[in-house]
Design a protein around this motif. Structure first.
Motif, mmCIF file in Angstrom:
data_model
loop_
_atom_site.group_PDB
_atom_site.id
_atom_site.type_symbol
_atom_site.label_atom_id
_atom_site.label_comp_id
_atom_site.label_asym_id
_atom_site.label_seq_id
_atom_site.Cartn_x
_atom_site.Cartn_y
_atom_site.Cartn_z
ATOM 1 N N GLY A 54 0.726 -1.225 -0.040
ATOM 2 C CA GLY A 54 0.092 -0.107 0.143
ATOM 3 C C GLY A 54 0.843 1.273 0.050
ATOM 4 O O GLY A 54 0.272 2.209 -0.006
ATOM 5 N N GLY B 269 -0.578 -7.990 -2.267
ATOM 6 C CA GLY B 269 -1.706 -7.961 -1.510
ATOM 7 C C GLY B 269 -1.786 -8.742 -0.341
ATOM 8 O O GLY B 269 -0.365 -9.462 -0.046
ATOM 9 N N GLY C 139 -2.665 -3.872 -3.880
ATOM 10 C CA GLY C 139 -1.918 -2.501 -4.436
ATOM 11 C C GLY C 139 -2.553 -2.644 -5.716
ATOM 12 O O GLY C 139 -2.747 -3.377 -6.556
ATOM 13 N N THR D 68 -5.442 1.507 -3.766
ATOM 14 C CA THR D 68 -5.240 0.099 -3.189
ATOM 15 C C THR D 68 -6.792 -0.154 -3.395
ATOM 16 O O THR D 68 -7.742 0.472 -3.296
ATOM 17 N N SER E 50 -9.760 -3.073 -1.739
ATOM 18 C CA SER E 50 -9.676 -3.799 -0.347
ATOM 19 C C SER E 50 -11.237 -4.034 -0.093
ATOM 20 O O SER E 50 -12.014 -3.459 -0.781
#
Lengths: 464, 522
Positions: free
Chosen positions: A388, B425, B437, B457, B459
């Motif tokens: 990230g 990830g 990502g 990103t 999620s």
């Protein structure tokens, strides 16, 4: 200590073999490691993996060209054939005038490395304790987690792991020595459930002494981390102050270790390049790499190429003071190595790495940091931090979980949101730093406040 | 019966009879090993240690009451070339070891030795057997006769690394380095890395079989850093890994294309806008975005995690994905980095259907955890090396193709993002929360791909992501991923998927806050 003299001799003789084969300079790094990895589940042993392995890594320098090779076959013929293979290949490498096998210098350690006991992290009890005792510790860790609350529904990962390692280093410039190191780790991941709601929590830490690992404490912390998340929901997108827990703080700051390495800086991969002496963080922010911290999990007398470890202030009151150097980058940057050549084991050439890396604590209690916040976010869990954060730009967006801060108090749990920002900007917006310095493995961090963070969330809790 | 000469040895491997080829380093290792038994054709490779040593080691492991045991013997060589800061270097890592496992009452006891000397193997076996017995006894003196296994699967390497002179590797890297630096005036650093590894593995199991196989993996990665006048720095990356040689790195997978792509990605990021944040439609490009389903769903279907309560537990026969979604884990695909003839406990590899038209059909099983779920091994017992016991792992995981045209999926999306390439990830299997990502992405505005985005990103929750897939393209692509999957141990894996639109994913970024305005249309 149970060092093996034959491994010191092996390292010396490998260096001599390389010199005889025509190397201008050579270095041999032998590591001999004994470790145990135990996982348990359902109050039963799941896996016990006992390990003993030694191997050798060689760096050979010829005509400004460097080459690396390693093997875990320590027979004379195997090492000779590795040396021959490397000597055959090294002429094809690119010459680099900064390539170097470290020389002896005035600060080089004079006595046997193992005699600098203040800089040695070694507990004989770790290797001597029977595996049965370590299995019991893992089972106690799991039990403490499961019994923390009736809401705890299970354990996904419960691991006890330890390692004792002896390093033997010799080079053709006369640097030679050996020293031991050891450590033990506990890692627990627990789940909690209430109706259809499932939450997870975890805790991982490393200890220099066998006696310092408290299995019950580790298990309970993981369980607490899961239970307090029950009922967690997303919040909608917003921009609010964020308080970072020491645990997530250490994960975020591990990126600075890379960005502050002289290798990344010299090769144009870090935006800290050219910033020495300038303000890169808020005035309350000081970051130190301390390779000589007594009892630190990463403390050692020398680094992976025999340079003494040292204490290096990197950022002092917001001003960038130094990068982390090994011998190569120091020569290139016309300075001295900070003793940050890191080598985990014989089979890796290694690179620049942090030792005990620490954000210096402030004076505020964590409650005092929370007290000033009307509405904010307290960050306790993050997933995929490595994926990230963009290391070049520093831009990040990270899926996170934590607790809502309302009128200075932690209130409801939050999950299903992400935070977005930039690491370099984040450094400048660290407003307040707590007095609760916490070490997670070799990274130290207190609670701290970031004045503002962008949160990505959703208005409706769920789609279906 | 023939004695295999050194020349034959090389000749046969280049003919691609077996998956093995030899680097000079491994060749030396193979030829220098004492005590190799000479075996008749068509077995190309000798066992690393004689069959009688394997039989005796298994017998010793079983002698104290274990219910199952195996011996895993490995020798490997890793030859790397790297270009960094315009400097080209190589390195060589050689390793070998014997891992011994005894399982009793579902508990695994494991140890390894780096010695191939029979007495050292036996003493380690006795140690493991004693640890597993906890005082119990077993069929002392029982004789194990193990039968060699054969497979029709092979992963030939052309040309073998040993036939490529180091000069040619260096020349290749010089050319690639020059190419990367001249791609754009804003390039400030370039890195390239190639690793050719060869592993020979022998597995002998108390179930009565011996497996002898060799695996040759070639990995290549390229990175480019670019900096603009304003001081913005960006990094672009691309890479591949395949059980194959240079023959794989042609066409779409050519070294030059991979290098160019890393530069193009850095460039796109310099021109990019901050990614919007919130929950809105995400269109995933075909190929390597399969990592999203690897993280969000695949891990939760691994038998050990199912047993421990992942959110795919007790879902067999139930709907865990939208209708039309079929998820497969296949270890038999040519060249793909998750392929092999036998897994690391000797079970033949296979194609395993996990979800069929939205309904959960299977899990990823090794012997130990499969048995605990009452299921057979699906050939998913994998290990990083002789240093670790096997655990359930994915191979090449992908979503099967659907019926939609990819252009149609984009044009029917009013506002969202298009993810061209994912990043790494992670998954939390208990809650099902995953992240991935984004390496290259674009805004979708009024059905068209517009500006590149940065800092995004993805999620969300695994099952929710699967259930909110509303459009599936007809353009399945497999991706020979250079990334390794880490679950205590790291192993190579592959991914694949067609173009897919998902509605229930959270996009993270530091740009504008967006919402899904098309929701009513669902």
């Amino acid at each position: 200590m149970k060092e093996k003299k034959e491994y010191m001799d092996l390292a010396q003789s490998a260096v001599e073999r390389a010199k005889r084969a025509g190397a201008g300079a050579a270095e041999a790094f032998v590591s001999d490691t004994q470790s145990v990895h135990i996982s348990v589940s359902g109050r039963q042993v799941e896996q016990v993996n006992a390990v003993q392995e030694a191997g050798i890594g060689l760096r050979l320098l010829k005509d400004q060209k460097m080459i690396f090779g390693s093997t875990n076959d320590l027979s004379a013929s195997s090492i000779q054939s590795l040396v021959d293979d490397l000597m055959r290949k090294v002429p094809f490498h690119t010459a680099d005038r900064f390539n170097v096998i470290p020389e002896k210098e005035d600060r080089s350690l004079e006595r046997d490395w193992a005699s600098y006991t203040d800089f040695i992290t070694y507990d004989p009890q770790i290797a001597e304790t029977a595996v049965e005792d370590k299995i019991k510790r893992a089972l106690r860790m799991e039990a403490a987690g499961l019994e923390y609350s009736p809401k705890v529904s299970g354990a996904t990962i419960v691991i006890y792991q330890d390692g004792t390692s002896y390093v033997y280093l010799a080079n053709s410039n006369g640097l030679a020595g050996w020293f031991p190191s050891s450590g033990c780790w506990g890692d627990a991941e627990m789940s909690a459930a209430q109706g259809a709601d499932h939450q997870s929590g975890s805790y991982l830490n490393a200890f220099a002494k066998y006696a310092d690992l408290n299995p019950e404490d580790l298990g309970r912390r993981a369980a607490e981390d899961a239970v307090r998340m029950l009922g967690a929901k997303p919040i909608e997108s917003c921009q609010v102050p964020m308080v970072v827990s020491p645990r997530v703080g250490t994960e975020l700051f591990s990126f600075f270790a890379f960005l502050l390495s002289a290798d990344a800086v010299q090769k144009g991969r870090s935006l800290f390049a050219g910033k020495i002496g300038t303000k890169v963080a808020s005035a309350s922010f000081s970051l130190v790499d301390d390779g000589r911290l007594k009892g630190g999990i990463a403390t050692a007398p020398v680094d992976g190429e025999g340079t003494p470890r040292q204490t290096t202030p990197l950022i002092v009151d917001g001003i960038l003071k130094s990068y982390l150097y090994d011998a190569y980058t120091a020569r290139k940057g016309k300075t001295r190595s900070t003793g940050n050549r890191s080598r985990d084991a014989f089979d890796s050439i290694g690179g620049i790495g942090p030792t005990n890396f620490c954000l210096q604590p402030g004076r505020l209690k964590p409650e005092e940091i929370l007290a000033g916040i009307k509405r904010g976010f307290y960050l306790t869990q993050a997933i995929g931090i490595f994926a990230g954060i963009h290391s070049a730009s520093g831009d990040f967006s990270i899926p996170v979980a934590g607790l809502l801060i309302e009128n200075g108090k932690l209130t409801v749990p939050v999950r299903g949101i992400s935070i977005g920002g930039n690491l370099f900007e984040l450094l400048k917006s660290v407003d307040k730093i707590g007095n609760d310095l916490t070490w997670i493995q070799s990274m130290g961090c207190p609670t701290f406040l970031v004045s503002s963070i962008k949160i990505g969330g959703v208005r409706q809790p769920e789609v279906r | 019966m023939t004695l295999v000469t050194r020349r034959d040895f090389l000749g046969r491997s280049t003919a691609g009879i077996s998956s093995l080829t030899l680097s000079p380093a491994l060749l030396e290792l193979l030829m220098s090993t004492a005590g190799c038994s000479r075996r008749p054709a068509p077995a190309l490779l000798d066992l690393i240690v004689p069959e009688e040593v394997l039989n005796k080691a298994v017998a010793l492991l079983m002698a104290k009451g274990a219910s199952f045991a195996d011996v895993f013997i490995e020798r490997a060589a890793f030859d790397s070339v790297s270009s960094d800061d315009k400097k080209i270097n190589t390195s060589t890592v050689i390793e070998k070891g014997v891992g011994l496992r005894a399982v009793k009452d579902g508990k695994t006891f494991y140890a390894y030795t780096s010695s191939f000397v029979p007495e050292q193997i036996y003493s380690t076996a006795r140690y493991v057997a004693a640890a597993a017995s906890q005082g119990g006894g077993g069929p002392e003196g029982k004789v194990f006769t193990l039968v060699p296994q054969r497979s029709t699967l092979a992963f030939p390497v052309k040309p073998p690394p040993s036939e490529i002179a180091i000069e040619r590797k260096i020349d290749l890297f010089k050319a690639l380095t020059d190419r990367a630096w001249s791609a754009d005036s804003r390039v400030v650093q370039v890195g390239q890395f190639m690793r050719e590894s060869i592993r020979q593995v022998n597995i002998a199991a108390s179930s009565g079989k011996i497996v002898n196989q060799a695996l040759a993996l070639t990995e290549f990665m390229a990175s480019t850093h670019m900096k603009d006048k304003e001081g913005n720095l960006q990094l672009g990356f691309d890479g591949r890994a395949a059980y194959a040689g240079r023959d794989f790195f042609t066409g779409q997978n050519a070294f030059e294309r991979i290098v160019d792509k890393s530069g193009a990605r850095a460039k796109a990021l310099l021109d990019a806008v901050d990614s919007p944040r919130g929950r809105f439609p995400v269109v995933l490009a075909p190929g390597d975005n399969g990592v999203l389903f690897h993280e969000s769903c695949g891990h939760g279907m691994e038998a050990d995690l199912v047993f421990k309560g992942s959110n795919f537990k007790d879902q067999l026969g139930k709907q865990t994905a939208a209708k039309g979604v079929t998820l497969v884990d296949d270890g038999t695909l040519p060249q793909m980095p998750g392929s092999f003839a036998f897994d690391d406990e000797g079970t033949p590899s296979e194609r395993t259907v996990l979800i069929e038209d939205g309904v959960q059909r299977g899990y990823l099983c090794d012997q130990i955890w499969g048995a605990r779920l009452g299921l057979k091994s699906t050939g998913n017992g994998r290990r990083e090396s002789f240093r670790y016991p096997p655990i359930p792992r994915m191979r090449n995981t992908f979503i099967e193709k659907g019926a939609r045209l990819p252009e149609e999926i984009i044009s029917s999306t009013k506002r969202g993002i298009y993810v061209a390439v994912g990043g790494g990830g992670q998954i939390d299997v208990i809650t099902g929360n995953f992240m991935m990502g984004v390496g290259e992405g674009y805004l979708i505005e009024n059905g068209k791909m517009t500006r590149p985005i940065k800092g995004a990103t993805l999620s969300g929750m695994g099952i929710q992501a699967l259930k909110t897939i509303d459009l599936i393209g007809n353009d399945l692509q497999m991706f020979a991923s250079p990334g390794r999957c880490g679950k205590v141990q790291s192993v190579p894996v592959g991914f694949g998927m067609p173009t897919v639109r998902v509605r229930g994913i959270l996009v993270g970024g530091k740009g504008e806050a967006w919402e899904d305005k098309e929701r009513g249309a669902l």
